[in-house]
Design an enzyme around this catalytic site. Sequence first.
Site, PDB file in Angstrom:
ATOM      1  N   ASP A   1       5.634   4.594   5.166  1.00 35.27           N
ATOM      2  CA  ASP A   1       6.540   3.623   5.811  1.00 35.27           C
ATOM      3  C   ASP A   1       6.695   2.347   4.993  1.00 35.27           C
ATOM      4  O   ASP A   1       7.466   1.462   5.364  1.00 35.27           O
ATOM      5  CB  ASP A   1       6.094   3.315   7.260  1.00 35.27           C
ATOM      6  CG  ASP A   1       4.678   2.766   7.365  1.00 35.27           C
ATOM      7  OD1 ASP A   1       3.798   3.223   6.610  1.00 35.27           O
ATOM      8  OD2 ASP A   1       4.453   1.871   8.214  1.00 35.27           O
TER       9      ASP A   1
ATOM     10  N   HIS B   1       0.847  -1.204   0.000  1.00 35.59           N
ATOM     11  CA  HIS B   1       0.000   0.000   0.000  1.00 35.59           C
ATOM     12  C   HIS B   1       0.876   1.245   0.000  1.00 35.59           C
ATOM     13  O   HIS B   1       2.101   1.165   0.150  1.00 35.59           O
ATOM     14  CB  HIS B   1      -0.994  -0.017   1.149  1.00 35.59           C
ATOM     15  CG  HIS B   1      -0.400   0.076   2.534  1.00 35.59           C
ATOM     16  ND1 HIS B   1       0.519  -0.828   3.021  1.00 35.59           N
ATOM     17  CD2 HIS B   1      -0.618   0.967   3.538  1.00 35.59           C
ATOM     18  CE1 HIS B   1       0.832  -0.500   4.268  1.00 35.59           C
ATOM     19  NE2 HIS B   1       0.172   0.593   4.601  1.00 35.59           N
TER      20      HIS B   1
END
Length: 313
Positions: free
Chosen positions: A67, A63
């Site tokens: 991060d 996704h």
Amino acid sequence: MQLHFLGTGAGMPSKDRNTSAVALKLLEERGSIWLFDCGEATQHQILHTTIKPRKVDKVFITHLHGDHIFGLPGFISSRSFLGGEEPLTIYGPKGLKQWLEQTLKLTKTHLTYELYFEEVVEGIVFEDAQFIVKAMPLEHVIECFGYRIEQKPLAGELYIDKAIALGVPKGPLLGQLKAGNDVVLENGHVVRSMDVTSPPQDGFTVAILGDTKYCENAKNLSYEADIVIHEATFDHATIHLAAQYGHSTNTEAAQIAKEANAQTLILNHISARFLEKDLPHFLAEAQHVFANTFIAHDQLQFEWKQHEVIVKE
Ligand SMILES: [Zn+2]
Ligand SMILES: [Zn+2]
């Protein structure tokens, strides 16, 4: 096959854990490495390993949270500086291509190799004679996918002497027998593959899940997998926060592995709120639900050999 955890933290880097990235090393199987997510400074983490960036020929992104992707521009740029010429394919959700192409364009980054994008939707995202990779949507605060990587069964060993004794001439028929096909000789005799080969060997199945709350598709992707890599941002005491932020607890991940009848569970994406001293309890909670659980840390490696999972520090 080996798994090398490059970053195991959640949200942002801490001194102990970098952001998400795990390398699936398929050097024996196909001479290449696949990267799953590429958090910031993944390339720095790679510097401490034997991984050569040019050997990485596929990157799968779960996704678009930072991060999980902020390391991509740096990684693909350095791969070029290091003389990488082999093409690189990046699989990920809608929007990834646009973000990366804009970044490369605005920073005038020129690559020495071809960069391909594959927009991931539910279903088979890659398949060849050796491997099949499937994706399914998970339940996070933005679109997020989990991946299931299956190695197809390996053909058995061909007993050449036995085949020749049965009248098979040297040449392509031997290859067919090795591939599992029965052949008809010129004299009309049938030679069965199973009579001149050892039985096929099962391959491995690994589920590498992105950020998610406890969800059905995490279970579907993990079904009877040899290894499940599941996020565990929270622990049982903070379960009220997990679903609210689109994440899972250690015990929810363990529940997934248990219900999916998986063999080994590795927890990653661990919040910085958990210190080294908290980990034995964190692990024990998960193991209470699913005994064969490990907690990943940066640079931890696992090796899979014939259905056995071995931890390598
Ligand atoms: Zn994350
Ligand atoms: Zn996320």
